[in-house]
Motif scaffolding. Sequence first.
Motif, PDB file in Angstrom:
ATOM      1  N   TYR A 171       0.612  -1.237  -0.095  1.00 41.77           N
ATOM      2  CA  TYR A 171      -0.439  -0.103  -0.149  1.00 41.77           C
ATOM      3  C   TYR A 171       0.886   1.600  -0.023  1.00 41.77           C
ATOM      4  N   ASN A 174       2.333   1.928  -3.419  1.00 41.87           N
ATOM      5  CA  ASN A 174       1.326   2.542  -4.125  1.00 41.87           C
ATOM      6  C   ASN A 174       1.547   4.017  -4.163  1.00 41.87           C
ATOM      7  N   LEU A 197      -7.209   1.324 -16.093  1.00 47.25           N
ATOM      8  CA  LEU A 197      -8.476   0.750 -15.942  1.00 47.25           C
ATOM      9  C   LEU A 197      -7.562  -1.170 -15.821  1.00 47.25           C
TER      10      LEU A 197
ATOM     11  N   ALA B  34      -6.881  -4.720  -1.193  1.00 52.26           N
ATOM     12  CA  ALA B  34      -7.436  -5.943  -1.983  1.00 52.26           C
ATOM     13  C   ALA B  34      -5.750  -5.283  -2.197  1.00 52.26           C
ATOM     14  N   CYS B  37      -3.618  -5.285  -5.138  1.00 52.71           N
ATOM     15  CA  CYS B  37      -2.839  -4.505  -6.336  1.00 52.71           C
ATOM     16  C   CYS B  37      -3.412  -2.722  -5.536  1.00 52.71           C
ATOM     17  N   GLY B  38      -3.582  -3.013  -3.996  1.00 53.39           N
ATOM     18  CA  GLY B  38      -3.628  -1.450  -3.596  1.00 53.39           C
ATOM     19  C   GLY B  38      -4.619  -0.817  -3.137  1.00 53.39           C
ATOM     20  N   ASP B  39      -5.374  -1.257  -4.057  1.00 52.79           N
ATOM     21  CA  ASP B  39      -6.701  -0.162  -3.448  1.00 52.79           C
ATOM     22  C   ASP B  39      -7.671  -0.533  -2.428  1.00 52.79           C
ATOM     23  N   VAL B  40      -8.055   0.212  -2.019  1.00 44.00           N
ATOM     24  CA  VAL B  40      -9.350   1.056  -1.224  1.00 44.00           C
ATOM     25  C   VAL B  40     -10.582   1.196  -0.974  1.00 44.00           C
ATOM     26  N   PHE B  62      -9.813   4.217  -3.804  1.00 41.00           N
ATOM     27  CA  PHE B  62      -8.805   4.246  -4.182  1.00 41.00           C
ATOM     28  C   PHE B  62      -8.482   3.320  -4.630  1.00 41.00           C
ATOM     29  N   GLY B  63      -8.814   3.215  -6.200  1.00 42.59           N
ATOM     30  CA  GLY B  63      -7.805   1.932  -7.266  1.00 42.59           C
ATOM     31  C   GLY B  63      -7.615   1.998  -8.338  1.00 42.59           C
ATOM     32  N   CYS B  64      -8.550   1.322  -9.353  1.00 45.61           N
ATOM     33  CA  CYS B  64      -8.812   1.362 -10.931  1.00 45.61           C
ATOM     34  C   CYS B  64      -9.670   1.296 -11.422  1.00 45.61           C
ATOM     35  N   GLY B  65      -9.620   1.741 -12.928  1.00 48.31           N
ATOM     36  CA  GLY B  65     -11.097   2.706 -13.107  1.00 48.31           C
ATOM     37  C   GLY B  65     -12.296   1.324 -12.519  1.00 48.31           C
ATOM     38  N   SER B  66     -12.042  -0.540 -12.970  1.00 48.63           N
ATOM     39  CA  SER B  66     -12.888  -0.990 -12.511  1.00 48.63           C
ATOM     40  C   SER B  66     -13.635  -1.873 -10.829  1.00 48.63           C
TER      41      SER B  66
END
Lengths: 197, 137
Positions: A171, A174, A197, B34, B37-40, B62-66
């Motif tokens: 994290y 990133n 995306l 996750a 992928c570093g999403d939150v 905060f994360g990718c478009g999907s």
Amino acid sequence: MSIPRDFYEFFGIERRLTLDTGALQKRFYELSRQWHPDRFSRKSAEEQLQALDATAILNDGYRTLRDPVKRAEYLLTEEGFPIGEQRSRDVPPELLEEVFELNMMLEELKQGDASARPQLENARENFVGLRMGIDSELMALFAKYDAAEPQSETAKQALHEIRSVLNRRRYIENLIRDVDKALDAGAADAEPVEERL
Amino acid sequence: MAYSDKVLDHYKNPRNVGSLDKSSPDVGTGMVGAPECGDVMKLQVKVNPETGVIEDAKFKTFGCGSAIASSSLATEWLKGRTVDQALHIKNTDIVNELSLPPVKIHCSVLAEDAIKAAIGDYKNKRNAAKPEAVAVS
């Protein structure tokens, strides 16, 4: 003769997380000579293929083992603690809160004008400091794992802790990447939407 | 790789971005992430305590478009449903609606987890506020 697929076994080194990278490099050179294609040019097709195979494992293994984070991720996966298959329930809520707040702060700073730059630089310094702290935590856990009996409860516990520290590190990495992007004047806007995306 | 128009639409014009008062007894908050992928993702619902209907839903991802599209769609679907209906939203529904490619299925899983976490938080709050309700249920 069959070639070991396991990186540690291939390099013939102890299954430890703390490694002497100088010694690893030396071993890499030795094995590179041993498996060099030139030495197999007069051998059978089968042996030539085997040498190619060995070279591939050698290169993969060296890239993985010389880097402490990749090394830990490799060992975790081999020991049955895969990194890529976690669901959110494995992430401590405090970490999510922390990462969320850091992201919010970063977003606010990014929307600011040029005057936000010093703040962004501050934020970057902050994140890098966090990463340094994480790295020393990792080193301590490596030592804990290495000192424990293989497969023991202590060893498993250490791997478990290493995995959560690695999550946290991911994290933070990133965030550093995002700050760098923001600092890299206007680069974020120039990036096509599709690519994210 | 081609992404569906719906993903692009939600990504460019995300619905219901924002936050609700976390300390309100009628608001449930779900925070999920996750690590790979570093999403939150933070998703919140505001429930009418009389009817059990979700009156408002907000998210911030905060994360990718999907991941953004999945949570944006989730908030759209949550509004007007009861708490129990909300729990029936499955990640596969999101995958189908957005035509997510296999590599992005985990984004929809994250959104489903966020819904469950938010509803769970709301239910916990209600049970804590009315201890007798726990004994009855």
